[in-house]
Design a protein around this motif. Sequence first.
Motif, PDB file in Angstrom:
ATOM      1  N   LEU A 243      38.556  39.949  42.840  1.00 32.45           N
ATOM      2  CA  LEU A 243      39.513  40.527  41.894  1.00 32.45           C
ATOM      3  C   LEU A 243      40.561  39.496  41.490  1.00 32.45           C
ATOM      4  O   LEU A 243      40.910  39.378  40.302  1.00 32.45           O
ATOM      5  CB  LEU A 243      40.185  41.753  42.510  1.00 32.45           C
ATOM      6  N   ALA A 247      41.263  38.105  37.726  1.00 31.78           N
ATOM      7  CA  ALA A 247      42.561  38.209  37.060  1.00 31.78           C
ATOM      8  C   ALA A 247      43.044  36.856  36.550  1.00 31.78           C
ATOM      9  O   ALA A 247      43.567  36.749  35.428  1.00 31.78           O
ATOM     10  CB  ALA A 247      43.590  38.811  38.019  1.00 31.78           C
ATOM     11  N   TYR A 256      50.480  37.241  37.905  1.00 30.99           N
ATOM     12  CA  TYR A 256      49.699  38.239  38.651  1.00 30.99           C
ATOM     13  C   TYR A 256      49.949  38.004  40.130  1.00 30.99           C
ATOM     14  O   TYR A 256      50.091  36.860  40.582  1.00 30.99           O
ATOM     15  CB  TYR A 256      48.217  38.078  38.341  1.00 30.99           C
ATOM     16  N   TRP A 276      44.297  44.734  29.722  1.00 30.94           N
ATOM     17  CA  TRP A 276      43.904  44.271  31.059  1.00 30.94           C
ATOM     18  C   TRP A 276      43.552  45.439  31.969  1.00 30.94           C
ATOM     19  O   TRP A 276      42.622  45.346  32.780  1.00 30.94           O
ATOM     20  CB  TRP A 276      45.033  43.449  31.668  1.00 30.94           C
ATOM     21  N   VAL A 280      40.123  45.650  33.999  1.00 24.55           N
ATOM     22  CA  VAL A 280      40.087  45.789  35.459  1.00 24.55           C
ATOM     23  C   VAL A 280      39.253  47.010  35.849  1.00 24.55           C
ATOM     24  O   VAL A 280      38.439  46.957  36.780  1.00 24.55           O
ATOM     25  CB  VAL A 280      41.518  45.905  36.030  1.00 24.55           C
TER      26      VAL A 280
END
Length: 385
Positions: A243, A247, A256, A276, A280
């Motif tokens: 993840l 990102a 982030y 975003w 995600v």
Amino acid sequence: MAGSTTTTRTTSVLSVLSADSPVASFTFEELAKAYYDCRRHKRNTASARRFEVDMESNLLDLFEELQAGTYRPGRSICFVVTRPKAREVWAADFRDRIVHHLLYNRIGPRIERSFIADSCACIPGRGTLYAAKRLESKIRSASENWSKPVFYLKLDLANFFVAIDKQVLRQQLAKRITEPWWLALAEQILMHDPREDYEVRSPAHLFNRVPQHKRLTAQPAHLGLPIGNLSSQFFANVYLDALDQFAKHQLRAKHYIRYVDDFVFLHESPQQLNQWLVQVEEFLPSLGARLNPSKTILQPVDRGVDFVGHVIKPWRRTTRKRSLAQALKRTAAAPAEDLRETANSYFGLLGQASHSAKDREKLARLVLLRGNSVNSALTKTFKKS
């Protein structure tokens, strides 16, 4: 479940080291170091004391089992903690915790060096204070010292630890651990199901306070890591590194940060943050994860960003009100013999905020009323002679 009961079952296929496994590549000194690392935090547990009675012999037995490929994880203890909320905790046997430290000491630092600097949980030097200060710095950078409007998107993964897909994590570990024996040990620890042999140490009414969907005992065998083990904390970071990389390198999010399953994006455009969010949500199923929609927040940073127990507002970082209330409540209720230790731990917690004088004054007044003295800096309490 009342009192102490034992549950044993055999429902899953366990990956184990065997005599046909690759040759072990560690020394007795490494195992001894793992023991001392483990003892530093768990010396007062019953299983640690039993192990310490004949420490050298027990370590030699464990060393020989690992070298011969006959090591098997033992019985776990399952109990409930109620602060800050009720959750199910699984404690591996002390000798199994030594093996967790052995694995982590060999592969952990190397893998963690590949993590982004904004992955903050369960990594040496990257605790809650690191995370809070880093997010504060990012906000100041994005807003040019609070001079222009910036928005934040805060997200949370649903039922994180009990929803981790161990098959996905197994593939991630296989890509990172090149030594066959260490990979086999990592897979053995990962795929071991503590629900097959465990002892219950909390009464039924406490287990009933944990929602069913947050209990490891309610999940299928391929899902969930036991909360409470070093290995689970490390594996969770490996799992969510995908993840983090998404990102930073796919979304190209400049600002982030993530702490366990809580993560934050910053941007001057709320439309960009919403885009975003959609991306995600589309990415997470590849991990077998999903967002908790009730904890999705998108708003201006000027209103305050609540993250890792801190609230970041223009030019100040304070302790979350709920954390302060809990500090005062627990200090007021602490037995006299525990008051100094309890209060000093909360002085330390409150002192992490950049603006904590008023909160420490409230704690100091409470401590003074209970007959202890407090230093002039309001950072420590002492018993009156």
